[in-house]
Design a protein around this motif. Structure first.
Motif, PDB file in Angstrom:
ATOM      1  N   GLU A 108       0.817  -1.211   0.000  1.00 21.25           N
ATOM      2  CA  GLU A 108       0.000   0.000   0.000  1.00 21.25           C
ATOM      3  C   GLU A 108       0.849   1.257   0.000  1.00 21.25           C
ATOM      4  N   LEU A 109       1.927   1.228   0.755  1.00 26.94           N
ATOM      5  CA  LEU A 109       2.823   2.377   0.885  1.00 26.94           C
ATOM      6  C   LEU A 109       4.168   2.039   0.258  1.00 26.94           C
ATOM      7  N   TRP A 110       4.819   3.061  -0.287  1.00 24.63           N
ATOM      8  CA  TRP A 110       6.087   2.873  -0.981  1.00 24.63           C
ATOM      9  C   TRP A 110       7.109   3.861  -0.457  1.00 24.63           C
ATOM     10  N   GLY A 111       8.364   3.482  -0.559  1.00 19.87           N
ATOM     11  CA  GLY A 111       9.424   4.392  -0.144  1.00 19.87           C
ATOM     12  C   GLY A 111      10.767   3.949  -0.676  1.00 19.87           C
ATOM     13  N   GLU A 112      11.784   4.683  -0.271  1.00 19.80           N
ATOM     14  CA  GLU A 112      13.152   4.377  -0.657  1.00 19.80           C
ATOM     15  C   GLU A 112      14.046   4.535   0.556  1.00 19.80           C
ATOM     16  N   VAL A 113      15.120   3.775   0.560  1.00 19.46           N
ATOM     17  CA  VAL A 113      16.074   3.836   1.659  1.00 19.46           C
ATOM     18  C   VAL A 113      17.483   3.915   1.080  1.00 19.46           C
ATOM     19  N   LEU A 114      18.295   4.773   1.677  1.00 18.42           N
ATOM     20  CA  LEU A 114      19.696   4.886   1.319  1.00 18.42           C
ATOM     21  C   LEU A 114      20.488   4.143   2.383  1.00 18.42           C
ATOM     22  N   LEU A 115      21.267   3.155   1.950  1.00 20.45           N
ATOM     23  CA  LEU A 115      22.020   2.306   2.869  1.00 20.45           C
ATOM     24  C   LEU A 115      23.511   2.498   2.662  1.00 20.45           C
ATOM     25  N   GLN A 116      24.241   2.283   3.738  1.00 23.43           N
ATOM     26  CA  GLN A 116      25.691   2.239   3.670  1.00 23.43           C
ATOM     27  C   GLN A 116      26.080   0.795   3.925  1.00 23.43           C
ATOM     28  N   TYR A 117      27.070   0.306   3.204  1.00 26.08           N
ATOM     29  CA  TYR A 117      27.497  -1.072   3.441  1.00 26.08           C
ATOM     30  C   TYR A 117      29.009  -1.135   3.615  1.00 26.08           C
ATOM     31  N   PHE A 118      29.419  -2.150   4.361  1.00 20.09           N
ATOM     32  CA  PHE A 118      30.832  -2.389   4.620  1.00 20.09           C
ATOM     33  C   PHE A 118      31.125  -3.861   4.390  1.00 20.09           C
ATOM     34  N   ILE A 119      32.249  -4.133   3.768  1.00 18.28           N
ATOM     35  CA  ILE A 119      32.697  -5.512   3.592  1.00 18.28           C
ATOM     36  C   ILE A 119      33.697  -5.788   4.714  1.00 18.28           C
ATOM     37  N   GLU A 120      33.342  -6.721   5.562  1.00 21.95           N
ATOM     38  CA  GLU A 120      34.187  -7.037   6.714  1.00 21.95           C
ATOM     39  C   GLU A 120      35.343  -7.944   6.296  1.00 21.95           C
ATOM     40  N   LYS A 121      36.305  -8.105   7.202  1.00 24.45           N
ATOM     41  CA  LYS A 121      37.480  -8.934   6.906  1.00 24.45           C
ATOM     42  C   LYS A 121      37.099 -10.376   6.587  1.00 24.45           C
ATOM     43  N   ASP A 122      36.029 -10.868   7.211  1.00 28.37           N
ATOM     44  CA  ASP A 122      35.587 -12.249   6.950  1.00 28.37           C
ATOM     45  C   ASP A 122      34.684 -12.339   5.713  1.00 28.37           C
ATOM     46  N   GLU A 123      34.637 -11.253   4.910  1.00 26.65           N
ATOM     47  CA  GLU A 123      33.866 -11.170   3.664  1.00 26.65           C
ATOM     48  C   GLU A 123      32.358 -11.026   3.903  1.00 26.65           C
ATOM     49  N   SER A 124      31.938 -10.925   5.165  1.00 25.51           N
ATOM     50  CA  SER A 124      30.519 -10.663   5.428  1.00 25.51           C
ATOM     51  C   SER A 124      30.242  -9.184   5.140  1.00 25.51           C
ATOM     52  N   ILE A 125      28.986  -8.866   4.972  1.00 27.42           N
ATOM     53  CA  ILE A 125      28.592  -7.495   4.649  1.00 27.42           C
ATOM     54  C   ILE A 125      27.666  -6.986   5.741  1.00 27.42           C
ATOM     55  N   THR A 126      27.970  -5.795   6.238  1.00 24.99           N
ATOM     56  CA  THR A 126      27.097  -5.153   7.221  1.00 24.99           C
ATOM     57  C   THR A 126      26.467  -3.928   6.572  1.00 24.99           C
ATOM     58  N   PHE A 127      25.255  -3.620   7.004  1.00 21.00           N
ATOM     59  CA  PHE A 127      24.492  -2.522   6.430  1.00 21.00           C
ATOM     60  C   PHE A 127      24.107  -1.535   7.519  1.00 21.00           C
ATOM     61  N   ASN A 128      24.137  -0.251   7.187  1.00 17.86           N
ATOM     62  CA  ASN A 128      23.641   0.814   8.056  1.00 17.86           C
ATOM     63  C   ASN A 128      22.645   1.641   7.264  1.00 17.86           C
ATOM     64  N   ILE A 129      21.567   2.021   7.916  1.00 19.24           N
ATOM     65  CA  ILE A 129      20.572   2.882   7.276  1.00 19.24           C
ATOM     66  C   ILE A 129      21.056   4.319   7.383  1.00 19.24           C
ATOM     67  N   ILE A 130      21.178   4.988   6.249  1.00 19.70           N
ATOM     68  CA  ILE A 130      21.546   6.404   6.247  1.00 19.70           C
ATOM     69  C   ILE A 130      20.286   7.251   6.379  1.00 19.70           C
ATOM     70  N   LYS A 131      19.326   7.024   5.498  1.00 14.73           N
ATOM     71  CA  LYS A 131      18.088   7.796   5.500  1.00 14.73           C
ATOM     72  C   LYS A 131      17.053   7.064   4.666  1.00 14.73           C
ATOM     73  N   SER A 132      15.809   7.197   5.059  1.00 18.26           N
ATOM     74  CA  SER A 132      14.736   6.613   4.258  1.00 18.26           C
ATOM     75  C   SER A 132      13.599   7.612   4.128  1.00 18.26           C
ATOM     76  N   THR A 133      12.800   7.376   3.126  1.00 20.66           N
ATOM     77  CA  THR A 133      11.641   8.240   2.901  1.00 20.66           C
ATOM     78  C   THR A 133      10.443   7.362   2.561  1.00 20.66           C
ATOM     79  N   LEU A 134       9.295   7.754   3.038  1.00 22.30           N
ATOM     80  CA  LEU A 134       8.050   7.046   2.773  1.00 22.30           C
ATOM     81  C   LEU A 134       7.127   8.015   2.043  1.00 22.30           C
ATOM     82  N   TYR A 135       6.644   7.597   0.875  1.00 20.10           N
ATOM     83  CA  TYR A 135       5.772   8.466   0.087  1.00 20.10           C
ATOM     84  C   TYR A 135       4.350   8.414   0.635  1.00 20.10           C
ATOM     85  N   THR A 136       3.678   9.541   0.580  1.00 23.89           N
ATOM     86  CA  THR A 136       2.280   9.579   0.997  1.00 23.89           C
ATOM     87  C   THR A 136       1.420   9.028  -0.136  1.00 23.89           C
ATOM     88  N   LYS A 137       0.245   8.586   0.225  1.00 24.91           N
ATOM     89  CA  LYS A 137      -0.665   8.025  -0.790  1.00 24.91           C
ATOM     90  C   LYS A 137      -1.106   9.075  -1.765  1.00 24.91           C
TER      91      LYS A 137
END
Length: 145
Positions: free
Chosen positions: A116-145
């Motif tokens: 019903e609702l839509w939005g977008e999110v800007l994420l930051q990612y890091f590749i760790e030494k063990d090759e895993s990936i971590t994510f941080n939310i920078i900012k998101s927006t939710l559109y009104t109907k």
């Protein structure tokens, strides 16, 4: 009559040949235009960003993008919705990420919705030494109907 027929078909062949050549030129111009647009559009993607690729020189870009996309999409299976979407559950529907674009060696933009609702999110990612990936939310927006 034979001369008329010969003259008619000779002009017709010449006309059709010229027409085909004009169409070929127009088609080549169109292909060139869309190719330029594609290059311009891919500028803000990891695939089109040479500087970001140089930063990730130890990785296969295609494999990395695939790994990032898979990890983000797997988070859609969470019963409370994708944890990379800050909005949780709204109207008894969880938010999931639908589309992902890896922008460079550090940022991702993603489209999300709960049907019903839509939005977008800007994420930051890091590749760790063990090759895993971590994510941080920078900012998101939710559109009104």
């Amino acid at each position: 009559m034979a001369l008329f027929t010969y003259s008619y078909y000779a002009k017709k062949v010449k006309f059709e040949t010229e027409r085909v050549e004009k169409l070929k030129t127009k088609l080549n111009d169109t292909v060139l235009h869309f190719n330029n647009k594609m290059v311009e559009t891919s500028y803000f993607t990891l695939r089109g960003n040479d500087n970001a690729q140089n930063h990730l020189e130890n990785y296969s870009i295609e494999k990395l993008i695939s790994k990032i996309e898979n990890e983000i999409m797997e988070k859609n299976n969470d019963p409370n919705g994708n944890p990379l979407v800050e909005y949780g559950i709204m109207n008894d529907k969880k938010f999931i990420i639908n589309k992902i674009q890896v922008i460079n060696h550090r940022w991702i933009i993603a489209d999300f919705s709960n049907g019903e609702l839509w939005g977008e999110v800007l994420l930051q990612y890091f590749i760790e030494k063990d090759e895993s990936i971590t994510f941080n939310i920078i900012k998101s927006t939710l559109y009104t109907k």
